[in-house]
Structure formats: C-alpha cells, structure tokens
Design an enzyme around this catalytic site. Structure first.
Site, short mmCIF file in Angstrom:
data_model
loop_
_atom_site.label_atom_id
_atom_site.label_comp_id
_atom_site.label_asym_id
_atom_site.label_seq_id
_atom_site.Cartn_x
_atom_site.Cartn_y
_atom_site.Cartn_z
N LYS A 202 1.00 -1.01 -0.15
CA LYS A 202 -0.11 0.09 -0.22
C LYS A 202 0.78 1.22 0.02
O LYS A 202 1.65 1.55 0.87
CB LYS A 202 -0.83 0.18 1.26
N ARG A 212 -11.32 10.00 1.35
CA ARG A 212 -11.26 10.44 2.69
C ARG A 212 -12.63 11.47 2.83
O ARG A 212 -13.15 11.48 3.89
CB ARG A 212 -9.98 11.34 2.51
N LYS A 231 1.34 10.27 5.58
CA LYS A 231 1.54 8.78 6.14
C LYS A 231 2.66 8.18 5.46
O LYS A 231 2.69 6.94 5.47
CB LYS A 231 -0.01 8.23 5.49
N GLU A 247 7.66 -6.36 1.78
CA GLU A 247 6.50 -6.40 2.44
C GLU A 247 5.52 -7.42 2.13
O GLU A 247 4.97 -8.20 3.21
CB GLU A 247 5.73 -4.91 1.99
N LYS A 262 -2.46 -1.37 -3.62
CA LYS A 262 -3.15 -0.31 -3.59
C LYS A 262 -2.39 0.76 -3.56
O LYS A 262 -1.23 0.97 -3.21
CB LYS A 262 -3.87 -0.31 -2.16
N SER A 288 -10.48 5.31 -4.81
CA SER A 288 -11.37 6.41 -5.13
C SER A 288 -10.95 7.64 -6.21
O SER A 288 -11.78 7.79 -7.11
CB SER A 288 -11.64 7.03 -3.84
#
Length: 338
Positions: A202, A212, A231, A247, A262, A288
């Site tokens: 991600k 959001r 982030k 990961e 993502k 989105s």
C-alpha cells in the site's frame, strides 16, 4: 520466456484473428466477469443514501442499504463486498476506540449483510483512520505513529469484526507485524477459518483523496509536532518496487491468505511482479481517485464511460490479478450482462 519464430508477412497476418467479434472472443487472453469483483462501499450511521460529491454515482449507504446491496451482489454474481465506515466526527478520538465497539456501524452492517445474503463474502478494513480524530491509521505519541501499540488496537478491531461475521479481515494500516498478530489472535479465538487479505503493498498515494471525503476522515493538514502531515512513515514510497516484494514476503510468512496492491492502475507493474514472484492470490484496489478520474472525464465527454470502466478493470486481469476491489462493481457487472 522464449518467443517462437514467426512466419513472415503475408503468411502471417495478425489481423486475421481480429476480423470479427466471434474470433476476438475466442482468442481473448484475459476474461473479465462479475466473479472478479469485490464491491467497495461505505456505510454511514444514519438512514438513506448520502451522495459522495467527489465520486459521482457513489453514495454512503445505511445499514439497511448495505443489506440490500448484499442482495444485489448475490443477484449480479459479485462474490464479495468490502465495507468501510463513515463515522460522526463527534464520536472520534485520538485512540480510535469506536473501532472495536461490537455495536459500531461496521459490525451492524456486517451482520445485516450476512443475514440478507449469507452467500456473499464480507471483507472488513482493519484500520483506525476512520475512527481517529487526527485521521491517521495508528496511535500518535510525540508526533510518531506507534507501531506495536497500534497493533494491539487492530487485533481488538479484527476480533470484533470476525465475531460480527466478517469472512475476510483486510489490514490496511501498514504497521509492521500486524498480519502475524491478527493470525495468532484469530487462531487463539477459534476463528481459524477467517481469512486475511493483507494490504501488503500500500503506497503513500495522492489517489486516496475522494475516499477521505467518503469516510469523513478529512485532510491531514501540513503537519505539526503532534500530528504528522502525511502517512509516509508507514505507507510505501511510490518510487519503490523491491520494497513491495519484501513487504509481501513478510505478510505471507505471517499468515496472509491473499495480498493486495493499492492503488491499482498506477501500480500494475507491482501487481505483475507479485503474481510472478509469489504465485499467491493477488488483488488490486481500484481506489477512489481512479474512480473519480474516469467519471469526471466521462461526464466532460472526454471518455466513453462504459468502455473506460471495462477497459480499466480488464487491465488488472491482464496483469495477473485474481480480482479487483472496485466501486464500479455493480455497474461493471451489469455491463458484462449480469
């Protein structure tokens, strides 16, 4: 892969296999069906539908609306739904405590959907950001996101979701070690059949903005001593690919049943590498921002909306994905003849 030698033109005319719909269908390499979709939807605490301004055609659904959506998914042949919450800001706090309340809106939506259409799989987002007043996915202390303290909360949240009837837990927080902690907790609770789809790769992406708005997490701001402005200390650097392999390898070793990339379209190269390297069920999230771009361009007459929807989704199958999490799921299923 070695490519066999080709006959020279005109013995070989590649357009022969494109000359009519029936032959194009017959030799098509990647086939898209409603069974490839996980329908991404947002549930809110009130009644009726609330349109999301930045995502034309998407609305927050009530708990009853989610139940009806589950019945629609069953009728359309969509195998699973991913549910995300919109929480009243007055109920949020720095620790995201509502995330593991067994009577929160996610738990009620899961129960309603499983009662309405038990054949449809339900996937829950394991993350604190919809529930925190600062919008981050973890516990903040002295301006840092605490890894291990966050995992403790995520385990509580995941166990609550599993008890509510969730079939898949999807940790999206990107804390180190959270998959192993969730798997151990599920085994200890006798819920060994609950699956984990890890948001393994991600990225700290600009494409999450409309989401959001949809969940009401707002913007993180410019950053302060007490609240990082982005982030990037836990989501991945968009420039990296080898890191994605590490990961994913860790999450598989910790007990993930499926992995996810993502965002989706800007990271098809990552999806392909993961499929080829690990041979694990690999999913992509058409986020989105991807949805919003297609819809905005279509509404301005710059794209053929229906063709763009199906072409974008087919690209994930071509990259090797087992399926796609997408807001287009019911629309695409109908376009495919469901």
């Amino acid at each position: 892969m070695t490519v066999p030698p080709l006959a020279p033109y005109p013995a070989l005319r590649l357009r022969r296999l494109r000359q009519a719909p029936w032959i194009r269908d017959l030799v098509r390499e990647s086939v898209l069906t409603p069974a490839d979709f996980i329908w991404s939807m947002v549930v809110h605490e009130g009644d009726g539908e609330v349109p999301v301004g930045s995502m034309p055609g998407v609305s927050r659904l009530s708990v009853a609306g989610c139940a009806e959506a589950a019945r629609q998914a069953r009728a359309l042949g969509i195998p699973a739904i991913a549910v995300f919450p919109h929480i009243d800001g007055a109920k949020k706090d720095a620790g995201g405590r509502l995330a593991f309340d067994p009577d929160n809106v996610v738990a009620r939506a899961v129960k309603a959907m499983k009662d309405a259409a038990p054949e449809v799989g339900i996937m829950c987002d394991v993350a604190l950001d919809p529930f925190t007043d600062h919008g981050h996915d973890g516990i903040i202390e002295a301006g840092k996101i605490l890894n291990d303290a966050t995992i403790e909360r995520l385990v509580e949240q995941g166990l609550m979701q599993a008890a509510a009837g969730a079939d898949i837990l999807a940790p999206s927080d990107m804390m180190d070690g959270r998959v192993g902690a969730l798997r151990q907790a599920l085994e200890g609770a006798g819920r060994q059949d609950v699956m984990i789809m890890s948001y393994a790769a991600k990225y700290a992406s600009a494409f999450y903005g409309p989401y959001r708005e949809a969940i009401g997490s707002g913007k993180l701001g410019t950053g302060t001593v007490d609240n990082p402005g982005d982030k990037k200390t836990y989501q991945m650097d968009p420039a990296n690919t080898e890191e994605a392999l590490r990961e994913v390898a860790l999450d598989i070793a910790e007990g993930a049943d499926m992995v996810m990339v993502k965002p989706g379209m800007p990271y098809l190269d990552i999806a392909r590498r993961l499929v080829e390297t690990f041979r694990m069920p690999t999913f992509a999230f058409q986020v989105s921002g991807e949805y919003a771009m297609i819809m905005a361009a279509a509404q301005n007459g710059w794209l053929d909306e229906e063709r763009a929807i199906l072409e974008s989704l087919t690209a994930f199958k071509r990259a090797g994905c087992a399926g796609i999490i997408t807001y287009f799921a019911p629309r695409a299923a109908r376009l495919l003849g469901a």
